[in-house]
Design a protein around this motif. Structure first.
Motif, PDB file in Angstrom:
ATOM      1  N   UNK A  10      -9.191  -6.677   3.049  1.00  0.00           N
ATOM      2  CA  UNK A  10     -10.435  -5.913   3.126  1.00  0.00           C
ATOM      3  C   UNK A  10     -10.166  -4.552   3.787  1.00  0.00           C
ATOM      4  N   UNK A  11     -10.680  -3.484   3.163  1.00  0.00           N
ATOM      5  CA  UNK A  11     -10.520  -2.140   3.714  1.00  0.00           C
ATOM      6  C   UNK A  11      -9.188  -1.483   3.430  1.00  0.00           C
ATOM      7  N   UNK A  12      -8.319  -2.163   2.660  1.00  0.00           N
ATOM      8  CA  UNK A  12      -7.003  -1.567   2.371  1.00  0.00           C
ATOM      9  C   UNK A  12      -7.114  -0.433   1.349  1.00  0.00           C
ATOM     10  N   UNK A  13      -8.157  -0.484   0.522  1.00  0.00           N
ATOM     11  CA  UNK A  13      -8.353   0.573  -0.470  1.00  0.00           C
ATOM     12  C   UNK A  13      -7.998   0.151  -1.882  1.00  0.00           C
ATOM     13  N   UNK A  14      -8.137  -1.134  -2.181  1.00  0.00           N
ATOM     14  CA  UNK A  14      -7.843  -1.636  -3.530  1.00  0.00           C
ATOM     15  C   UNK A  14      -8.611  -0.871  -4.602  1.00  0.00           C
ATOM     16  N   UNK A  15      -9.886  -0.637  -4.356  1.00  0.00           N
ATOM     17  CA  UNK A  15     -10.716   0.032  -5.370  1.00  0.00           C
ATOM     18  C   UNK A  15     -10.274   1.474  -5.590  1.00  0.00           C
ATOM     19  N   UNK A  16      -9.850   2.137  -4.531  1.00  0.00           N
ATOM     20  CA  UNK A  16      -9.327   3.503  -4.646  1.00  0.00           C
ATOM     21  C   UNK A  16      -8.073   3.508  -5.516  1.00  0.00           C
ATOM     22  N   UNK A  17      -7.183   2.550  -5.258  1.00  0.00           N
ATOM     23  CA  UNK A  17      -5.941   2.453  -6.029  1.00  0.00           C
ATOM     24  C   UNK A  17      -6.257   2.090  -7.481  1.00  0.00           C
ATOM     25  N   UNK A  18      -7.179   1.144  -7.670  1.00  0.00           N
ATOM     26  CA  UNK A  18      -7.575   0.737  -9.031  1.00  0.00           C
ATOM     27  C   UNK A  18      -8.098   1.941  -9.809  1.00  0.00           C
ATOM     28  N   UNK A  19      -8.898   2.778  -9.146  1.00  0.00           N
ATOM     29  CA  UNK A  19      -9.444   3.972  -9.802  1.00  0.00           C
ATOM     30  C   UNK A  19      -8.320   4.931 -10.209  1.00  0.00           C
ATOM     31  N   UNK A  20      -7.287   5.025  -9.369  1.00  0.00           N
ATOM     32  CA  UNK A  20      -6.147   5.898  -9.703  1.00  0.00           C
ATOM     33  C   UNK A  20      -5.417   5.380 -10.941  1.00  0.00           C
ATOM     34  N   UNK A  21      -5.229   4.068 -11.037  1.00  0.00           N
ATOM     35  CA  UNK A  21      -4.590   3.494 -12.232  1.00  0.00           C
ATOM     36  C   UNK A  21      -5.483   3.704 -13.461  1.00  0.00           C
ATOM     37  N   UNK A  22      -6.776   3.551 -13.269  1.00  0.00           N
ATOM     38  CA  UNK A  22      -7.723   3.748 -14.373  1.00  0.00           C
ATOM     39  C   UNK A  22      -7.627   5.184 -14.897  1.00  0.00           C
ATOM     40  N   UNK A 121       0.220 -16.296 -11.910  1.00  0.00           N
ATOM     41  CA  UNK A 121      -0.516 -15.954 -13.125  1.00  0.00           C
ATOM     42  C   UNK A 121      -0.233 -14.522 -13.599  1.00  0.00           C
ATOM     43  N   UNK A 122       0.529 -13.766 -12.810  1.00  0.00           N
ATOM     44  CA  UNK A 122       0.761 -12.350 -13.111  1.00  0.00           C
ATOM     45  C   UNK A 122       2.241 -12.069 -13.361  1.00  0.00           C
ATOM     46  N   UNK A 123       2.481 -11.068 -14.208  1.00  0.00           N
ATOM     47  CA  UNK A 123       3.858 -10.627 -14.445  1.00  0.00           C
ATOM     48  C   UNK A 123       4.364  -9.811 -13.266  1.00  0.00           C
ATOM     49  N   UNK A 124       3.458  -9.092 -12.612  1.00  0.00           N
ATOM     50  CA  UNK A 124       3.773  -8.291 -11.429  1.00  0.00           C
ATOM     51  C   UNK A 124       2.576  -8.300 -10.499  1.00  0.00           C
ATOM     52  N   UNK A 125       2.860  -8.125  -9.209  1.00  0.00           N
ATOM     53  CA  UNK A 125       1.790  -8.043  -8.215  1.00  0.00           C
ATOM     54  C   UNK A 125       1.980  -6.771  -7.391  1.00  0.00           C
ATOM     55  N   UNK A 126       0.879  -6.017  -7.242  1.00  0.00           N
ATOM     56  CA  UNK A 126       0.850  -4.821  -6.397  1.00  0.00           C
ATOM     57  C   UNK A 126       0.032  -5.164  -5.156  1.00  0.00           C
ATOM     58  N   UNK A 127       0.611  -4.931  -3.987  1.00  0.00           N
ATOM     59  CA  UNK A 127      -0.092  -5.150  -2.726  1.00  0.00           C
ATOM     60  C   UNK A 127      -0.446  -3.802  -2.112  1.00  0.00           C
ATOM     61  N   UNK A 128      -1.729  -3.609  -1.815  1.00  0.00           N
ATOM     62  CA  UNK A 128      -2.193  -2.389  -1.154  1.00  0.00           C
ATOM     63  C   UNK A 128      -2.309  -2.698   0.341  1.00  0.00           C
ATOM     64  N   UNK A 129      -1.693  -1.850   1.159  1.00  0.00           N
ATOM     65  CA  UNK A 129      -1.713  -2.068   2.608  1.00  0.00           C
ATOM     66  C   UNK A 129      -2.243  -0.824   3.323  1.00  0.00           C
ATOM     67  N   UNK A 130      -2.678  -1.041   4.547  1.00  0.00           N
ATOM     68  CA  UNK A 130      -3.082   0.039   5.454  1.00  0.00           C
ATOM     69  C   UNK A 130      -3.150  -0.587   6.847  1.00  0.00           C
ATOM     70  N   UNK A 131      -2.940   0.211   7.892  1.00  0.00           N
ATOM     71  CA  UNK A 131      -3.035  -0.336   9.246  1.00  0.00           C
ATOM     72  C   UNK A 131      -4.419  -0.942   9.515  1.00  0.00           C
ATOM     73  N   UNK A 161       2.261  -9.594   5.770  1.00  0.00           N
ATOM     74  CA  UNK A 161       3.643 -10.063   5.851  1.00  0.00           C
ATOM     75  C   UNK A 161       3.856 -11.286   4.958  1.00  0.00           C
ATOM     76  N   UNK A 162       2.891 -12.197   4.944  1.00  0.00           N
ATOM     77  CA  UNK A 162       2.985 -13.393   4.100  1.00  0.00           C
ATOM     78  C   UNK A 162       2.926 -13.007   2.624  1.00  0.00           C
ATOM     79  N   UNK A 173      -1.718   2.719   1.670  1.00  0.00           N
ATOM     80  CA  UNK A 173      -2.824   3.623   1.372  1.00  0.00           C
ATOM     81  C   UNK A 173      -3.407   4.210   2.661  1.00  0.00           C
ATOM     82  N   UNK A 174      -2.768   5.289   3.126  1.00  0.00           N
ATOM     83  CA  UNK A 174      -3.268   5.979   4.320  1.00  0.00           C
ATOM     84  C   UNK A 174      -3.749   7.367   3.923  1.00  0.00           C
TER      85      UNK A 174
END
Length: 194
Positions: A10-22, A121-131, A161-162, A173-174
């Protein structure tokens, strides 16, 4: 077609990153938005949620999110039962949506990818992180939650980390400028695998 999972706390910015891919022309399926839609339109979900949480789960035939949040966010067992009702329907909806896309790869933006043990279930996984501090500030400014509520929601999610063990790409995403460059790099790397 390659299927990519995009996740982050939560708050990492997934939607921001998703919009960039879009913006790069990648079809993106927003699991949260679709889940909200399906919770309001699927007779199966409605019936099971009322059985689980009572008639107050819906208000004027619309999902009562405040009521549901109070019931599930501090009750891991109840949250798991809710997820078992909603997530399979969202999964079917995603598969149906994927079949309609015409692109080298698609992204499913989903907050609880690892919590649902869905990484296979995915061929690749992208993890969005932020402090953590930045994540809390972002959520405080966007949805009126208290700091305690945000931390409680964070505690219902696995730590980064997990998640890193089963992640193909990490986007920190900072700063939006460097984030956009990283998104471009990841996009090119995935296209190279298509």
């Amino acid at each position: 077609m390659i299927v990519v999972g995009l996740t982050g706390g939560i708050g990492s910015g997934k939607s921001t990153i998703a919009a960039m891919f879009h913006e790069l022309g990648v079809p993106v399926y927003n699991s949260d938005e679709r889940a909200k839609h399906l919770m309001n339109t699927s007779k199966k979900i409605k019936k099971e949620l009322v059985e689980l949480l009572g008639k107050k789960a819906y208000l004027d035939d619309k999902i009562n999110r405040t009521y549901i949040a109070k019931k599930v966010f501090n009750d891991a067992d109840m949250l798991e039962k809710l997820n078992k009702i909603v997530h399979p329907v969202v999964r079917k909806d995603f598969i149906k949506w994927t079949k309609k896309q015409n692109a080298p790869y698609v992204i499913q933006e989903t907050a609880l990818l690892f919590e649902n043990n869905a990484q296979e279930l995915y061929d690749s996984v992208i993890l969005v992180t932020a402090p953590k501090k930045i994540r809390i500030e972002r959520v405080l400014s966007r949805d009126g939650s208290t700091k305690e509520q945000i931390i409680a929601r964070m505690n219902n999610q696995l730590d980064d980390e997990t998640k890193l063990e089963s992640t193909n790409f990490v986007i920190e995403n900072i700063d939006l400028k460097s984030t956009a460059l990283k998104v471009q790099d990841v996009h090119e790397a995935i296209l190279a695998d298509c």
